[in-house]
Design an enzyme around this catalytic site. Structure first.
Site, mmCIF file in Angstrom:
data_model
loop_
_atom_site.group_PDB
_atom_site.id
_atom_site.type_symbol
_atom_site.label_atom_id
_atom_site.label_comp_id
_atom_site.label_asym_id
_atom_site.label_seq_id
_atom_site.Cartn_x
_atom_site.Cartn_y
_atom_site.Cartn_z
ATOM 1 C CE LYS A 1 0.531 -9.029 5.613
ATOM 2 N NZ LYS A 1 0.550 -8.808 7.082
ATOM 3 C CB SER B 1 3.906 -7.580 7.944
ATOM 4 O OG SER B 1 2.671 -8.126 8.425
ATOM 5 C CB SER C 1 1.192 -6.458 10.795
ATOM 6 O OG SER C 1 2.437 -6.933 11.227
#
Length: 446
Positions: free
Chosen positions: A81, A150, A174
């Site tokens: 990420k 996210s 997330s």
């Protein structure tokens, strides 16, 4: 052959590389071919350097040929990420305010991946500063629906067979929510078990590193590689690394008992979710009881919001003061609410975390795990939102381990995750219980 390689689980791929049945270069090439085919529609990657990925793979193959020691993820590609610092790739945190940022060092999680022999395939898309404003990623099952957030790119990349493993983060929902929407396994370990050093900071009290995979074995393999003590993370404690894989593969001493926990937000579930849980409970007849949490848990969402927004205001003060006009209105609003939080309210909310966990500990004397929704239902249509994190908020606040299992399917043929929640610090037991559940359901389906 390319698709077969790209679809391999990480555990099987690592074993095949160690045995010489395949090379890391072949595996990475297959993943890159899959990305080339699907990335234009899905948009899971924030940064990808094909040549550098192959260079890492060739080095891994050379190391094996020379007989040098190899790690548990040797030659296996992993997506990272884009909020984890990487010394050889940009780290832009999903915002134009950090465009072009090149860290000098790796985040601890990234350095541990390299130590385990992983190939860092690239950086996956995050929402803006890992909060709520969506990035470019679309759901691999329906490009007109959100992948969640996210950790949007990480979940979508694993679901689309672009990469067998990826890491993400969770401050509210997330990891668990995008895992549910994309139909993969998502694991948020106990707070403080994986170092957040070098990861974008939102909230010290709430931030967790999480993992995505296509099997439980891969979840345990990846998470165990990341659970090394780091004195630079103030919430880590010196302890032995949990033996996740070993414990997960053991038979439970007795058949697990589950608590079906609707939470105070059950009315927000969709009909598909309610029907799916009814079928799941029926399959577990005799091993599950419905549990109503104490009334105090109804206030947990407000306590989480108080902590999160106050911490966002602190963590993103510079971005707000220097680039407010380039932040999303939603994030600006959250920061401004956070700037108005009183210290007494913040401290009261933080103090409640221990109280909630003491109550949960009493429940876990009776049950091995809670069964509860991972999200209200299928991924909602539209790309303007990442979906509702309400079924993750309580467990993130408490810092307990949570696992999304891709067990249910909705009326549109899209995945719906089942969330399994365990006792604080008992991550290995949670994974063992999840494996028992998988096998029980597989037997029932025969």
């Amino acid at each position: 052959m390319t698709q077969e390689l790209a679809s391999l689980t990480a555990a099987r791929a690592a074993e095949a590389i160690r045995e010489g049945a395949i090379t890391s270069e072949e595996l990475v090439s297959a993943c890159l071919a899959r990305i080339e085919a699907r990335e234009p529609l899905i948009g899971a990657w924030a940064y990808l350097d094909r040549d550098y990925a192959l260079e890492q793979a060739r080095r891994a193959d050379e190391q094996r040929r020379e007989g040098r020691p190899v790690g548990p993820l040797h030659g296996v590609p992993v997506g990272v990420k884009d909020i984890f610092e990487t010394m050889d790739m940009p780290t832009e945190n999903g915002t134009v305010l950090h465009a072009g940022y090149r860290p000098a060092t790796d985040a601890k999680a990234v350095s541990l991946l390299r130590e385990a022999g992983a190939v860092i395939l690239g950086k996956t898309v995050t929402t803006e500063l890992a909060v709520y404003a969506p990035g470019k990623t679309r759901n691999p099952h329906d490009a007109n629906r959100t992948p969640g957030g996210s950790s949007s790119g990480s979940a979508a990349a694993v679901a689309a067979d672009m990469v067998p493993l990826a890491i993400g983060s969770q401050t509210n929902g997330s990891v668990i929510r995008p895992a549910s929407f994309c139909g993969v396994f998502g694991f948020k370990p106990t707070h403080g078990l994986i170092s957040r050093q070098g990861m974008l900071r939102q909230s010290r009290r709430l931030d967790h590193v999480g993992v995505f995979a296509r099997s439980l074995e891969d979840v345990a393999l990846l998470a165990e590689c990341l659970m090394a003590y780091d004195e630079r993370d103030p919430d880590m404690r010196l302890r032995a690394r949990p033996r996740l894989t070993q414990v997960m593969m053991e038979e439970p001493p007795v058949a697990p008992r589950f608590a079906f926990v609707k939470t105070p937000f059950w009315e927000q579930t969709e009909e598909d979710t309610r029907e799916g849980f009814a079928e799941l409970i029926a399959c577990l007849q005799g091993r599950v009881e419905e549990l109503t949490l104490s009334e105090i848990f109804q206030e947990a969402v407000q306590w989480h919001r108080t902590i999160m927004e106050a911490d966002l205001a602190r963590s993103f003060q510079l971005e707000y003061e220097r680039g407010r006009d380039r932040l999303s209105p939603q994030l600006v609003e959250m920061i401004e609410r956070g700037r108005r939080v009183l210290a007494v309210d913040y401290n009261r909310a933080v103090d409640r975390i221990q109280l909630l966990n003491e109550i949960l500990d009493d429940y876990f004397y009776q049950y091995d795990a809670f069964l509860t929704p991972a999200a209200p239902g299928e991924a909602p249509p539209g790309l303007e939102s990442t979906g509702n994190p309400i079924f993750c908020t309580l467990w993130t606040l408490c810092g307990v381990p949570a696992l999304c299992l891709p067990l249910l399917t909705g009326r549109h043929g899209l995945p719906i995750g089942v969330q399994l929640v365990g006792q604080y610090g008992d991550d290995a037991r949670l994974l063992r219980t999840a494996r028992w559940l998988e096998r029980r359901l597989a037997t029932a389906a025969e």
